[in-house]
Scaffold this motif. Structure first.
Motif, PDB file in Angstrom:
ATOM      1  N   PHE A 199     -10.987 113.182  34.654  1.00 56.43           N
ATOM      2  CA  PHE A 199     -11.997 113.062  35.706  1.00 56.43           C
ATOM      3  C   PHE A 199     -13.114 114.064  35.451  1.00 56.43           C
ATOM      4  N   HIS A 243     -16.621 113.436  37.368  1.00 49.56           N
ATOM      5  CA  HIS A 243     -17.582 113.431  38.471  1.00 49.56           C
ATOM      6  C   HIS A 243     -17.169 112.414  39.527  1.00 49.56           C
ATOM      7  N   GLU A 244     -17.214 112.850  40.775  1.00 51.39           N
ATOM      8  CA  GLU A 244     -16.866 111.956  41.879  1.00 51.39           C
ATOM      9  C   GLU A 244     -18.079 111.123  42.282  1.00 51.39           C
ATOM     10  N   LEU A 245     -17.858 109.833  42.401  1.00 54.58           N
ATOM     11  CA  LEU A 245     -18.909 108.913  42.839  1.00 54.58           C
ATOM     12  C   LEU A 245     -18.737 108.652  44.333  1.00 54.58           C
ATOM     13  N   ASN A 273     -18.028 107.010  47.903  1.00 51.46           N
ATOM     14  CA  ASN A 273     -16.991 106.061  48.294  1.00 51.46           C
ATOM     15  C   ASN A 273     -17.654 104.805  48.875  1.00 51.46           C
ATOM     16  N   GLN A 320     -15.682 100.367  43.501  1.00 50.64           N
ATOM     17  CA  GLN A 320     -14.290 100.001  43.741  1.00 50.64           C
ATOM     18  C   GLN A 320     -13.885  98.904  42.773  1.00 50.64           C
ATOM     19  N   HIS A 339     -10.846 103.322  44.563  1.00 49.40           N
ATOM     20  CA  HIS A 339     -12.114 104.017  44.313  1.00 49.40           C
ATOM     21  C   HIS A 339     -12.201 104.414  42.841  1.00 49.40           C
ATOM     22  N   ASP A 393     -14.237 106.716  39.944  1.00 49.01           N
ATOM     23  CA  ASP A 393     -15.093 107.861  39.664  1.00 49.01           C
ATOM     24  C   ASP A 393     -15.458 107.838  38.188  1.00 49.01           C
ATOM     25  N   ASP A 431      -9.708 106.096  37.762  1.00 51.25           N
ATOM     26  CA  ASP A 431      -9.058 106.043  39.056  1.00 51.25           C
ATOM     27  C   ASP A 431      -8.159 107.276  39.129  1.00 51.25           C
ATOM     28  N   ARG A 432      -8.512 108.245  39.979  1.00 52.76           N
ATOM     29  CA  ARG A 432      -7.763 109.501  40.032  1.00 52.76           C
ATOM     30  C   ARG A 432      -6.358 109.326  40.582  1.00 52.76           C
ATOM     31  N   GLN A 433      -6.109 108.248  41.327  1.00 53.02           N
ATOM     32  CA  GLN A 433      -4.759 108.020  41.843  1.00 53.02           C
ATOM     33  C   GLN A 433      -3.842 107.455  40.760  1.00 53.02           C
TER      34      GLN A 433
END
Length: 159
Positions: A39, A41-43, A45, A50, A56, A58, A85-87
């Protein structure tokens, strides 16, 4: 002479390590290569970011690295920007260059900074290996120095 054996063993291990394609365990030595999605950078929500399942997405980077005892030693090839997908850590999405360029310009991001793996992945393993090799040389030096001092002290008492 002992230092030469240590260097030879390390050279053989690194040589084996350089040509492996998968993780292997031979005795106590675990080495291999793996694909990494990291990961970066966070995009926002928003629905635009998606996947089909509603997860979500990123920005992340994808690259291949070689490891020794699961400690990254070096990175092969250039990292590339992907959706991540961080999950689900191993899931990544290939994004077109045009789409990535749009995200980068919209959010004012620096592509060069995004494409840099973390310090631990770039240098951590190298520094650890250098520290171990340096420690072996230091231990060898101190042991030989102590043996010389004991030999010199033994020679004085006998004379």
């Amino acid at each position: 002479m002992r230092a030469n054996r240590i260097i030879l063993v390390l050279g053989v291990l690194l040589g084996l390590f350089a040509f492996t394609k998968t993780a292997s365990a031979r005795g106590l030595i675990v080495y291999g290569s793996r694909e990494v999605v990291q990961f970066v950078h966070e995009l926002p929500n928003e629905e635009e970011f998606q996947d089909e399942d509603g997860n979500h997405i990123d920005l992340g980077i994808f690259y291949k690295e070689y490891h020794l005892f699961f400690i990254p030693v070096w990175i092969v090839g250039e990292p590339k920007l992907v959706g991540c997908d961080r999950q689900h850590k191993d899931t990544y999405y290939t994004l077109s260059d045009e789409y990535l360029d749009g995200i980068i310009s919209t959010y004012g991001l620096d592509r060069a900074k995004l494409l840099r793996p973390s310090f631990a992945h770039r240098y951590g393993g190298k520094l650890l290996i250098l520290a171990i090799i340096g420690g072996l040389f230091l231990a060898n030096y101190l042991i030989s120095k102590r043996k010389k001092a004991e030999k010199a002290a033994g020679g004085v008492q006998a004379g």
